[in-house]
Design a protein around this motif. Structure first.
Motif, PDB file in Angstrom:
ATOM      1  N   MET A 178       1.529   9.405  -6.345  1.00 18.61           N
ATOM      2  CA  MET A 178       1.783  10.732  -5.396  1.00 18.61           C
ATOM      3  C   MET A 178       2.959  10.775  -6.724  1.00 18.61           C
ATOM      4  O   MET A 178       2.913  12.235  -6.838  1.00 18.61           O
ATOM      5  CB  MET A 178       2.466  11.025  -4.277  1.00 18.61           C
ATOM      6  CG  MET A 178       1.507  10.674  -3.033  1.00 18.61           C
ATOM      7  SD  MET A 178      -0.325  11.336  -2.898  1.00 18.61           S
ATOM      8  CE  MET A 178       0.698  13.539  -2.364  1.00 18.61           C
ATOM      9  N   LEU A 179       3.603  10.813  -6.963  1.00 20.92           N
ATOM     10  CA  LEU A 179       4.624  10.522  -7.669  1.00 20.92           C
ATOM     11  C   LEU A 179       4.237  11.469  -9.005  1.00 20.92           C
ATOM     12  O   LEU A 179       4.798  11.922  -9.851  1.00 20.92           O
ATOM     13  CB  LEU A 179       6.027  10.098  -8.053  1.00 20.92           C
ATOM     14  CG  LEU A 179       7.259   9.791  -6.852  1.00 20.92           C
ATOM     15  CD1 LEU A 179       7.734   8.384  -7.198  1.00 20.92           C
ATOM     16  CD2 LEU A 179       7.870  10.592  -6.687  1.00 20.92           C
ATOM     17  N   ARG A 180       3.523  10.575  -9.758  1.00 20.11           N
ATOM     18  CA  ARG A 180       3.084  10.233 -10.558  1.00 20.11           C
ATOM     19  C   ARG A 180       1.818  11.801 -11.066  1.00 20.11           C
ATOM     20  O   ARG A 180       2.007  12.714 -11.475  1.00 20.11           O
ATOM     21  CB  ARG A 180       1.714   9.588 -11.468  1.00 20.11           C
ATOM     22  CG  ARG A 180       1.969   8.485 -11.607  1.00 20.11           C
ATOM     23  CD  ARG A 180       1.380   7.318 -11.872  1.00 20.11           C
ATOM     24  NE  ARG A 180       0.660   7.691 -13.026  1.00 20.11           N
ATOM     25  CZ  ARG A 180      -0.415   7.403 -13.432  1.00 20.11           C
ATOM     26  NH1 ARG A 180      -0.915   6.487 -12.889  1.00 20.11           N
ATOM     27  NH2 ARG A 180      -1.644   7.431 -14.722  1.00 20.11           N
ATOM     28  N   LEU A 181       1.575  12.279  -9.323  1.00 19.08           N
ATOM     29  CA  LEU A 181       0.459  13.630  -9.155  1.00 19.08           C
ATOM     30  C   LEU A 181       1.459  14.764  -9.540  1.00 19.08           C
ATOM     31  O   LEU A 181       0.846  15.472 -10.003  1.00 19.08           O
ATOM     32  CB  LEU A 181      -0.541  13.095  -7.631  1.00 19.08           C
ATOM     33  CG  LEU A 181      -1.277  14.273  -7.984  1.00 19.08           C
ATOM     34  CD1 LEU A 181      -2.051  14.666  -9.271  1.00 19.08           C
ATOM     35  CD2 LEU A 181      -1.797  14.208  -6.232  1.00 19.08           C
ATOM     36  N   GLN A 182       2.730  14.063  -9.032  1.00 20.08           N
ATOM     37  CA  GLN A 182       3.515  15.646  -8.641  1.00 20.08           C
ATOM     38  C   GLN A 182       3.939  16.025  -9.931  1.00 20.08           C
ATOM     39  O   GLN A 182       3.881  16.621 -10.437  1.00 20.08           O
ATOM     40  CB  GLN A 182       4.613  15.295  -7.829  1.00 20.08           C
ATOM     41  CG  GLN A 182       4.947  15.176  -6.441  1.00 20.08           C
ATOM     42  CD  GLN A 182       5.874  14.461  -5.197  1.00 20.08           C
ATOM     43  OE1 GLN A 182       6.488  14.234  -5.956  1.00 20.08           O
ATOM     44  NE2 GLN A 182       5.531  15.082  -4.107  1.00 20.08           N
ATOM     45  N   GLU A 189       0.989  -1.234  -0.381  1.00 17.44           N
ATOM     46  CA  GLU A 189      -0.067  -0.024   0.473  1.00 17.44           C
ATOM     47  C   GLU A 189       1.004   1.319  -0.062  1.00 17.44           C
ATOM     48  O   GLU A 189       0.603   2.336  -0.357  1.00 17.44           O
ATOM     49  CB  GLU A 189      -1.092  -0.427   1.236  1.00 17.44           C
ATOM     50  CG  GLU A 189      -2.161  -0.866   1.714  1.00 17.44           C
ATOM     51  CD  GLU A 189      -3.010  -0.991  -0.494  1.00 17.44           C
ATOM     52  OE1 GLU A 189      -3.429   0.107  -0.429  1.00 17.44           O
ATOM     53  OE2 GLU A 189      -3.221  -1.854  -0.279  1.00 17.44           O
ATOM     54  N   TYR A 190       2.308   1.009   0.877  1.00 12.54           N
ATOM     55  CA  TYR A 190       2.683   2.305   0.932  1.00 12.54           C
ATOM     56  C   TYR A 190       3.485   2.601  -0.512  1.00 12.54           C
ATOM     57  O   TYR A 190       3.630   3.827  -0.869  1.00 12.54           O
ATOM     58  CB  TYR A 190       3.712   2.372   1.901  1.00 12.54           C
ATOM     59  CG  TYR A 190       5.295   3.144   1.819  1.00 12.54           C
ATOM     60  CD1 TYR A 190       4.752   4.324   2.874  1.00 12.54           C
ATOM     61  CD2 TYR A 190       6.608   2.731   1.396  1.00 12.54           C
ATOM     62  CE1 TYR A 190       5.981   5.576   2.793  1.00 12.54           C
ATOM     63  CE2 TYR A 190       7.285   4.584   1.448  1.00 12.54           C
ATOM     64  CZ  TYR A 190       7.127   5.255   2.042  1.00 12.54           C
ATOM     65  OH  TYR A 190       8.220   5.967   2.313  1.00 12.54           O
ATOM     66  N   THR A 191       3.949   1.519  -1.027  1.00 16.03           N
ATOM     67  CA  THR A 191       5.035   1.713  -2.414  1.00 16.03           C
ATOM     68  C   THR A 191       3.778   2.163  -3.708  1.00 16.03           C
ATOM     69  O   THR A 191       3.555   2.790  -4.419  1.00 16.03           O
ATOM     70  CB  THR A 191       5.217   0.436  -3.074  1.00 16.03           C
ATOM     71  OG1 THR A 191       5.867   0.063  -2.359  1.00 16.03           O
ATOM     72  CG2 THR A 191       6.322   0.652  -4.276  1.00 16.03           C
ATOM     73  N   LYS A 192       2.635   2.069  -3.263  1.00 14.01           N
ATOM     74  CA  LYS A 192       1.355   1.766  -4.430  1.00 14.01           C
ATOM     75  C   LYS A 192       1.203   4.061  -4.491  1.00 14.01           C
ATOM     76  O   LYS A 192       0.867   4.026  -5.761  1.00 14.01           O
ATOM     77  CB  LYS A 192       0.134   1.418  -3.884  1.00 14.01           C
ATOM     78  CG  LYS A 192      -0.932   1.616  -5.687  1.00 14.01           C
ATOM     79  CD  LYS A 192      -1.798   0.227  -5.442  1.00 14.01           C
ATOM     80  CE  LYS A 192      -2.957   0.639  -3.819  1.00 14.01           C
ATOM     81  NZ  LYS A 192      -4.385  -0.250  -4.331  1.00 14.01           N
TER      82      LYS A 192
END
Length: 110
Positions: free
Chosen positions: A80-84, A72-75
């Motif tokens: 979040m990286l994609r959103l940034q 879950e943490y990795t997902k």
């Protein structure tokens, strides 16, 4: 004085207090192991076998929670990286030709 307060537990040269999911995994594992070991002891009165159940359940619960939590943490981290990246692109292309909203196709009733 502030460095002593922020100093975590160091195992093999790594501060385990900064590892995501480490604390919760072990807390749930310890709690589940103690609970299952005591429950087994109350029903069978076999101390050695109850300790074995306690250690086995601790291991299984800790490993299972660790795997689930890290997944879950990795997902979440990946999202979040994609959103940034999307927000950075939005700021980069704001006011340009690519910023215009796409035209929506009209729905036709059949």
């Amino acid at each position: 004085m502030a460095d002593e307060e922020n100093k975590g537990i160091i195992i093999f040269g790594r501060d385990v207090s900064k590892i995501p999911c480490f604390r919760n995994s072990f807390l749930y594992g310890i709690g589940g192991g103690v609970l299952l070991g005591l429950t087994h002891f109350l029903f069978t009165s076999k101390a050695v076998k109850s300790v074995n159940y306690s250690v086995y359940s601790f291991s299984i619960i800790t490993l299972g929670y660790w795997i689930q939590c890290r997944y879950e943490y990795t997902k979440t981290k990946f999202e979040m990286l994609r959103l940034q990246e999307a927000l950075a692109n939005r700021a980069l292309f704001e006011g340009t030709e690519e910023d215009r909203p796409k035209e929506k196709p009209e729905l036709v009733d059949v």
